[in-house]
Design a protein around this motif. Structure first.
Motif, PDB file in Angstrom:
ATOM      1  N   ILE A   1     -34.328 -34.949-110.443  1.00 18.40           N
ATOM      2  CA  ILE A   1     -34.932 -36.177-111.494  1.00 18.40           C
ATOM      3  C   ILE A   1     -34.539 -37.239-110.365  1.00 18.40           C
ATOM      4  CG2 ILE A   1     -34.091 -36.872-114.042  1.00 18.40           C
ATOM      5  CD1 ILE A   1     -34.986 -34.450-113.757  1.00 18.40           C
ATOM      6  N   SER A   2     -33.438 -38.070-110.166  1.00 17.00           N
ATOM      7  CA  SER A   2     -33.848 -39.056-108.829  1.00 17.00           C
ATOM      8  C   SER A   2     -35.399 -38.848-108.513  1.00 17.00           C
ATOM      9  CB  SER A   2     -32.872 -39.292-108.476  1.00 17.00           C
ATOM     10  OG  SER A   2     -32.307 -37.891-107.054  1.00 17.00           O
ATOM     11  N   LEU A   3     -35.675 -38.142-107.639  1.00 12.83           N
ATOM     12  CA  LEU A   3     -37.002 -38.015-106.676  1.00 12.83           C
ATOM     13  C   LEU A   3     -37.985 -38.259-107.818  1.00 12.83           C
ATOM     14  CD1 LEU A   3     -35.961 -34.880-105.020  1.00 12.83           C
ATOM     15  CD2 LEU A   3     -36.319 -36.591-103.537  1.00 12.83           C
ATOM     16  N   VAL A   4     -38.352 -37.624-108.930  1.00 11.32           N
ATOM     17  CA  VAL A   4     -38.938 -38.096-110.196  1.00 11.32           C
ATOM     18  C   VAL A   4     -39.301 -39.172-110.125  1.00 11.32           C
ATOM     19  CG1 VAL A   4     -39.734 -37.257-111.957  1.00 11.32           C
ATOM     20  CG2 VAL A   4     -38.924 -35.766-111.154  1.00 11.32           C
ATOM     21  N   ARG A   5     -37.762 -39.638-110.838  1.00 12.74           N
ATOM     22  CA  ARG A   5     -37.559 -41.352-110.880  1.00 12.74           C
ATOM     23  C   ARG A   5     -38.833 -42.357-109.879  1.00 12.74           C
ATOM     24  NH1 ARG A   5     -33.585 -43.959-111.927  1.00 12.74           N
ATOM     25  NH2 ARG A   5     -33.599 -44.876-113.789  1.00 12.74           N
ATOM     26  N   GLN A   6     -38.160 -41.726-108.815  1.00 13.76           N
ATOM     27  CA  GLN A   6     -38.879 -42.405-107.995  1.00 13.76           C
ATOM     28  C   GLN A   6     -40.404 -42.355-107.557  1.00 13.76           C
ATOM     29  OE1 GLN A   6     -36.735 -41.370-103.999  1.00 13.76           O
ATOM     30  NE2 GLN A   6     -34.588 -41.855-105.093  1.00 13.76           N
ATOM     31  N   TYR A   7     -40.916 -41.232-107.465  1.00 13.77           N
ATOM     32  CA  TYR A   7     -41.948 -41.015-107.452  1.00 13.77           C
ATOM     33  C   TYR A   7     -43.100 -41.913-109.036  1.00 13.77           C
ATOM     34  CZ  TYR A   7     -46.804 -38.138-106.439  1.00 13.77           C
ATOM     35  OH  TYR A   7     -47.834 -38.684-106.495  1.00 13.77           O
ATOM     36  N   VAL A   8     -42.394 -42.071-110.476  1.00 12.90           N
ATOM     37  CA  VAL A   8     -43.068 -42.151-111.351  1.00 12.90           C
ATOM     38  C   VAL A   8     -43.239 -43.852-111.102  1.00 12.90           C
ATOM     39  CG1 VAL A   8     -43.455 -42.863-113.611  1.00 12.90           C
ATOM     40  CG2 VAL A   8     -42.839 -40.102-112.532  1.00 12.90           C
ATOM     41  N   LYS A   9     -42.116 -44.183-110.501  1.00 13.91           N
ATOM     42  CA  LYS A   9     -42.432 -45.844-110.177  1.00 13.91           C
ATOM     43  C   LYS A   9     -43.321 -46.627-109.074  1.00 13.91           C
ATOM     44  CE  LYS A   9     -37.106 -46.968-111.743  1.00 13.91           C
ATOM     45  NZ  LYS A   9     -35.914 -47.254-111.464  1.00 13.91           N
ATOM     46  N   GLU A  10     -43.231 -45.433-108.053  1.00 18.02           N
ATOM     47  CA  GLU A  10     -44.611 -45.270-106.874  1.00 18.02           C
ATOM     48  C   GLU A  10     -46.007 -45.743-107.441  1.00 18.02           C
ATOM     49  OE1 GLU A  10     -43.854 -43.390-103.493  1.00 18.02           O
ATOM     50  OE2 GLU A  10     -42.009 -43.244-103.611  1.00 18.02           O
ATOM     51  N   LEU A  11     -45.791 -44.191-108.443  1.00 18.33           N
ATOM     52  CA  LEU A  11     -47.721 -44.576-109.205  1.00 18.33           C
ATOM     53  C   LEU A  11     -47.299 -45.911-110.329  1.00 18.33           C
ATOM     54  CD1 LEU A  11     -47.358 -40.696-110.099  1.00 18.33           C
ATOM     55  CD2 LEU A  11     -48.563 -41.853-108.491  1.00 18.33           C
ATOM     56  N   GLN A  12     -46.458 -46.079-110.863  1.00 21.94           N
ATOM     57  CA  GLN A  12     -47.023 -47.433-111.796  1.00 21.94           C
ATOM     58  C   GLN A  12     -46.767 -48.539-111.147  1.00 21.94           C
ATOM     59  OE1 GLN A  12     -42.696 -47.043-114.105  1.00 21.94           O
ATOM     60  NE2 GLN A  12     -43.376 -46.189-115.542  1.00 21.94           N
TER      61      GLN A  12
END
Length: 426
Positions: A408-419
């Protein structure tokens, strides 16, 4: 030593795994002169609900103008995120200063070939960080209780949220064995709160009797009634309080009720807490990775359901929010968890369920996922980042990303990058 060098130091020690016993933690504490000795600490153990219960308590204490430390795992904010002051990762300067103070003791144990793990170091480091900076701390047991690194403390209050199957390789194969480990945090004469029932409750009750510890139990000393996913009524001593949580899910009514009773006991101990500020704090509490919406259009919700009890809570939340088919599920968990049963539970209750893996030594390979004995063929996602990239193209859909909190922490980081990339492109 600069903070970046300290981070690398921890990275280099990753191979030192879980080791039984509290000997190393006690030696580290002795070297830094027991910074936990005069620190009021609330100790929380439990299979699920520790993080939410801790967050409710912290938020209420903050609303009442106390400085609050917390030790929690895993971290969504790097190495500093395990140790928080006023719900923010401890500063690089405070972390670095505490680490420098501890370093000779770590090196001494290394020379004795009794090297402490990163988690053992972080446990003691948290108390060094808190010593002169907080009024009270909330400490979550990492795993179990009896032999957990945190079980060196003398708390003012103990809580066991739930007991269910998790970490069976370390804690035992039965709920009774797991409950015995959790009950290890119970200390002589210190109040204990729980919502546990059945055989696990019997273990906790017996241990509190042995320790002459006051025991307070959900549905006996306090109750709650769910109204909606966010609203519930908390009942205590013939009083009713209507609570409207920011956190969603009926399981949070359970966690918040335990937290509210804990705060009630703190008031009885003399802590300056008002009912109004307690409720305000509890209602405003947030927790990363627990039914947390991290993106709109499409809706992307992350939830760290990393055991069967957590999966049941997620299924309940999804069913209440959405119909049978207008959602997508992506699941990934460590291979030492009950992966097959978690996947089966998701597939039996929800649609569009996909399974993936991630970069971690405890994560299963795609080949291992293909061999799992699940009740339907695996719908494997070979690259979870590409799955999320594609999800961003479907603005009207809803995606739940669930499983290991590390994933979940990896997903949060990746979504923030996309944003961030979207903002830069606009």
């Amino acid at each position: 030593m600069l903070f970046q060098q300290i981070e690398q130091y921890f990275n280099n020690r990753e191979t030192i795994g879980v080791q039984p016993g509290l000997d190393r933690v006690n030696k580290l504490l002795k070297y830094v002169n027991y910074p936990d000795k005069n620190l009021p600490i609330i100790h929380i153990a439990g299979t699920n609900g520790k993080g939410s219960t801790s967050q409710f308590i912290q938020s209420a204490l903050l609303a009442n103008n106390y400085k609050v430390g917390s030790f929690t795992s895993p971290s969504f904010y790097g190495i500093r995120g395990f140790i928080q002051i006023n719900q923010q990762p401890v500063s690089e300067s405070v972390f670095s200063h505490a680490f420098q103070k501890m370093l000779p003791a770590i090196e001494m144990l290394d020379k004795e070939e009794n090297s402490p793990s990163n988690f053992e170091i972080l446990t003691v480091l948290s108390f060094v960080c808190f010593e002169d900076n907080v009024d009270i701390a909330v400490v979550e047991a990492g795993m179990g209780g009896m032999l957990d690194t945190t079980n060196v403390i003398s708390p003012i209050l103990t809580i066991i949220t739930t007991v269910s199957y998790d970490h069976t390789a370390f804690l035992g194969d039965t709920l009774v064995e797991i409950a015995e480990q959790k009950a290890g945090i119970i200390k002589p004469l210190i109040p204990m709160i729980t919502g546990v029932s059945g055989a696990a409750y019997d273990i906790i009750e017996k241990k509190t009797e042995e320790m002459y510890s006051p025991l307070f139990v959900l549905d006996k000393d306090f109750t709650y009634e769910s109204i909606t996913m966010n609203r519930f009524i908390f009942n205590i001593s013939k009083q009713q309080f209507h609570i409207n949580l920011d956190m969603s899910g009926k399981h949070q009514h359970y966690n918040a009720s335990i937290a509210l009773y804990g705060l009630h006991l703190l008031r009885e101990q003399g802590w300056q807490l008002t009912e109004e500020k307690i409720i305000e704090g509890v209602e405003q509490a947030k927790l990363p990775g627990r039914l947390e919406k991290i993106h709109n259009n499409p809706s992307i919700i992350v939830d760290g359901a990393h055991n069967l009890e957590g999966i049941h809570a997620l299924v309940d939340a999804v069913k209440r929010q959405y119909s049978k088919s207008d959602h997508h599920i992506l699941f990934a968990a460590f291979k030492d968890k009950d992966v097959e049963n978690m996947i089966n539970c998701l597939k039996e209750n929800l649609s569009n369920v996909n399974v993936t893996t991630f970069d971690h030594v405890r994560a299963p390979s795609l080949e291992e996922l293909e061999l799992l004995d699940t009740n339907q063929p695996q719908l494997l996602v070979y690259d979870w980042k590409k799955y999320i990239d594609t999800a961003f193209e479907h603005k009207n859909e809803c995606y739940y990303i669930t499983g290991s909190l590390h994933f979940i922490s990896l997903v949060r980081q990746y979504v923030k990058e996309l944003q961030r990339n979207m903002l830069n492109d606009s």
